[in-house]
Design a protein around this motif. Structure first.
Motif: not given
Length: 547
Positions: A247-257
């Motif tokens: 999708i066209t979105i500026e921020n891409r967070p990273k997931q950590y478990e």
């Protein structure tokens, strides 16, 4: 907030520190995203504690975002309770959001996926979708509606939004890979139809995004840098990344478990807690036998003790079961410093001091705390008749617990030494009362077998004691057998006894150490009998249980 902070060497902190050193982010942003379909439990607090303190340690921010994407489950009372618990625990959250804040933006991102041929409207029902998806051993197969045209999908998705279909008749699915070894990636559902009034948006919407679709987009819109969650979401990371990539979105967070919190003899699942309530095994969400925050608060746990527990368990990737004793030690450490001492008789038996005059009464002034003198002093009264705990006397010798028997000399705590003369029993052979003689307390040469607690018969208050034990008999209640088969039928025992008269001014929520018994919290005062009702918080260390 408790001064304890999260383990400085945990793996998430190292990742963040490395990201900052590489200047990937100028400011750390985390979030705690509870679904308001139940009350907070200790597992939620672990997650909140990690997200909050990591942000705090790196001068960042931590949002609270209520995941209200499923109107069938969410309730206003749960949102209110979660806010209350967060405040009670001492977390100072400035930013509170709702997934529903982003419903229009999320909807538009769904349209974007349709236009990119990465999403389609499916007419298979839930059973058919499950069948087509396959299993870990069998591959999935395409839905017959998978290759609709972009225009058809846009038209049908718009009609879904306009309420032209029944619930379950249509859904929007991502077009990913039906052959993927990860079942979740086999065309997951993005939107479903639900004709249920939403607590925030009322009837504005009749289609609602699935958690996996709304969650990652909400993270990105809030500019979350590190999306920290428990290990059961490890497969969801693939979908999380796929959505943000497409999708066209500026921020891409990273997931950590990190590892989910499991505590022996307990469950921390809202679904299973609901089952226990429906089957009347527990009363409500605030039952003191479960590890909801409302339950722990009702039992007498303090915010500091819960935060201390979270700081001790640390952050790991390895699932394990935490011993209940760790949580109990945290509340003992707190209450040992902060709770006044008093005496209570949970299993009363009457002592008559034959050499004390009937009208004799002596006032004794004793400290409320052995170390903290700021807690002041209180008055207790010594008379001819007193109550002791029946477990502190046996009419037959029992060396195992060193119980006094007839002829033994014992000391009453903060008072006198007494000698047991003889016992009086009823027709059933049960001890009705014990006759003793009294010796002066200042006689230092007087040797006694034991020091016991007591209260004056004339200067005592009737009380009920709710004695709590573990709710389940199995360390892992969800393993193998049905949950209800592992319930401990003696997880709650109610006793009728007496407390010192000094507690007549006690207020609900007050906590005490009942000497030689444990830590107790005043839960309520009965309207009719005026009885004080105390909940057992935890036993004293190395104190054998007497229930």
């Amino acid at each position: 907030m408790n001064k304890n902070t999260i383990n400085k060497n945990n793996f998430i902190r190292k990742i963040i520190k490395n990201d900052l050193n590489k200047k990937k982010y100028s400011k750390i942003k985390t979030r705690f995203a509870p679904e308001p379909n139940g009350y907070l439990h200790l597992g939620h607090v672990k997650s909140l504690y990690i997200n909050y303190n990591i942000a705090k340690d790196f001068n960042g921010t931590c949002n609270v975002r209520f995941d209200d994407s499923n109107p069938s489950k969410i309730k206003k009372k749960y949102i209110k309770s979660i806010k209350k618990d967060i405040k009670w625990l001492g977390f100072k959250i400035n930013n509170i959001y709702y997934t529903s804040n982003y419903f229009l933006k999320i909807y538009n991102y769904a349209i974007e996926l349709i236009k990119k041929k990465l999403a389609y409207v499916d007419e298979l029902n839930s059973k058919e979708i499950k069948k087509y998806r396959g299993t870990l051993k069998t591959i999935g197969k395409d839905s017959p509606y998978r290759n609709r045209s972009i225009n058809d999908n846009l038209k049908l998705f718009k009609e879904m939004k306009e309420g032209k279909f029944k619930e379950g008749q249509m859904c929007l699915r991502a077009k990913i890979n039906m052959l993927s070894p990860i079942i979740l990636m086999r065309d997951p559902i993005l939107y479903r139809i639900k004709y249920k009034e939403h607590i925030k948006t009322a009837n504005e919407w009749c289609i609602y995004p699935m958690y996996d679709f709304s969650h990652c987009i909400s993270d990105a819109l809030e500019k979350i840098t590190h999306s920290i969650c428990t290990l059961e979401f490890i497969d969801n990371k693939n979908l999380y990344n796929w959505i943000l990539k497409n999708i066209t979105i500026e921020n891409r967070p990273k997931q950590y478990e990190f590892s989910r919190l499991n505590i022996e003899y307990n469950i921390m699942s809202k679904r299973y807690i609901n089952k226990l309530i429906k089957k009347k095994i527990i009363t409500k969400w605030n039952d003191p036998r479960i590890l909801t925050i409302t339950g722990l608060r009702k039992r007498g746990y303090t915010p500091d003790s819960i935060i201390d527990f979270c700081s001790r368990i640390g952050v790991t990737k390895q699932n394990n079961i935490i011993e209940m004793s760790l949580l109990e030690n945290c509340i003992r450490n707190d209450l040992n410093k902060n709770s006044p001492r008093t005496m209570a008789i949970i299993n009363p038996i009457k002592i008559i001091l034959e050499n004390i005059p009937n009208k004799y009464e002596e006032q004794l002034i004793i400290n409320n705390h052995p170390i903290n003198k700021n807690m002041g002093k209180r008055k207790i009264y010594f008379n001819k008749e007193i109550y002791i705990d029946k477990y502190d006397f046996k009419d037959k010798n029992n060396n195992k617990y060193n119980h006094p028997v007839v002829g033994n000399k014992i000391r009453l705590k903060n008072a006198y030494n007494i000698i047991i003369k003889f016992i009086i029993k009823n027709k059933k052979g049960e001890i009705k009362k014990i006759i003793c003689t009294c010796k002066h307390k200042k006689n230092q040469d007087y040797k006694y077998i034991k020091i016991i607690h007591w209260v004056s018969v004339l200067h005592s208050i009737p009380a009920k004691f709710y004695l709590y034990e573990k709710l389940f008999n199995k360390i892992n209640p969800l393993k193998k057998n049905k949950l209800t088969n592992n319930v401990n039928k003696k997880s709650l025992i109610i006793k009728n006894g007496f407390v010192e008269e000094s507690l007549k001014t006690a207020k609900i929520g007050n906590k005490y150490q009942f000497e030689r018994e444990g830590y107790y919290c005043l839960d309520k005062i009965e309207n009719k009998s005026n009885n004080l009702i105390f909940n057992l918080i935890t036993n004293l260390n190395n104190r054998y249980k007497r229930i």
